[in-house]
Scaffold this active site. Structure first.
Site, PDB file in Angstrom:
ATOM      1  N   ASP A  22       2.144 101.997 -47.520  1.00 19.54           N
ATOM      2  CA  ASP A  22       1.236 101.071 -47.691  1.00 19.54           C
ATOM      3  C   ASP A  22       1.116 100.537 -49.065  1.00 19.54           C
ATOM      4  OD1 ASP A  22      -0.636  99.245 -47.702  1.00 19.54           O
ATOM      5  OD2 ASP A  22      -2.622 100.234 -47.864  1.00 19.54           O
ATOM      6  N   ASN A  70      -0.244  94.402 -36.863  1.00 15.91           N
ATOM      7  CA  ASN A  70       0.134  93.756 -37.922  1.00 15.91           C
ATOM      8  C   ASN A  70       1.460  92.231 -36.956  1.00 15.91           C
ATOM      9  OD1 ASN A  70       1.891  96.463 -39.270  1.00 15.91           O
ATOM     10  ND2 ASN A  70       0.358  95.770 -40.299  1.00 15.91           N
TER      11      ASN A  70
END
Length: 244
Positions: A22, A70
């Site tokens: 991340d 996503n």
């Protein structure tokens, strides 16, 4: 004579490390760079982390590359990410294979472009007999979807008369996951300071140790991996049966 367990600081290293990568976009934004540059630097961090994991004796490394959620990101960013995936599978395969890395992909492939599926199949087939470290890439992956998929498979087995309802237990569910032969991760690392699972390996991480690191993924390196492993090695693992 069996080979000794790899050690780190006098303690066995975790066999299986999972990482939620991340911070690529924040890394780029903090440097006034396009998002794509953050993802490119993130791909370099993948290369360095796989190499470090192999050298440390970690047997399984699972990386959360692209979640099923996503797809809701801007279309250009999704196209950029898929383009980087293509480049990674093409350019890194020879080195991964030479270094004894086995590549496996978990997640749903139906929504992926056919050429990406072909690259995945080639990478998995080329490296299938490698045994130094297994690199598992979670792609178009969601933990809840994985459990739902396992439930559907078990229901189908019951409908076909292959399985009794009363025989469905934790082991039966595990057998229907994407990679049932892979042990649960002992250590899960999330970068960028966020402290949540984000729908990643929900079943497999029941007793996993978590380490949350403030470093953004493009800056993650061997030192960061060693720091997380050292934290893991310094903990006393508990599995529900111990009190205090």
């Amino acid at each position: 004579m069996a080979n000794p367990e790899p050690q780190f600081g006098g303690a066995p290293v975790p066999r299986h490390v999972a990482i939620i990568m991340d911070g690529n976009r924040r890394w780029a934004r903090g440097r006034n760079l396009p998002r794509l540059e953050g993802h490119r630097r993130g791909a370099e961090a993948v290369r360095n982390t796989v190499r470090a994991a192999a050298e440390m004796g970690i047997e399984y490394l699972t990386l959360f590359a692209f979640s099923s959620e996503n797809w809701s990101r801007p279309q250009q960013e999704v196209r950029d990410l898929m383009g980087l995936l293509r480049l990674y599978l093409r350019r890194e395969l020879a080195e991964l294979h030479a270094n004894g890395v086995r590549v496996r992909i978990i997640g749903e492939r139906d929504e992926l472009d056919p050429d990406i599926c072909g690259l995945i199949e080639r990478a998995e087939e080329t490296t299938r007999n490698n045994g130094r470290v297994t690199l598992i890439i979670a792609l178009n992956y969601g933990g809840q979807a994985e459990i739902a998929r396992a439930a559907r498979e078990l229901a189908q087995r019951v409908a076909r008369g292959e399985l009794k309802v009363e025989d469905i237990d934790e082991a039966a569910v595990w057998s229907c996951l994407y990679a049932p032969d892979v042990p649960e991760p002992e250590l899960l690392i999330r970068t960028s300071g966020e402290q949540r699972l984000s729908n990643f390996m929900l079943w497999q991480t029941a007793y996993t140790e978590f380490v949350f690191d403030d470093v953004l993924w493009p800056d993650f390196d061997r030192a960061a991996l060693e720091r997380a492993v050292a934290t893991y090695c310094g903990r006393e693992r508990r599995f529900g049966g111990q009190v205090g």
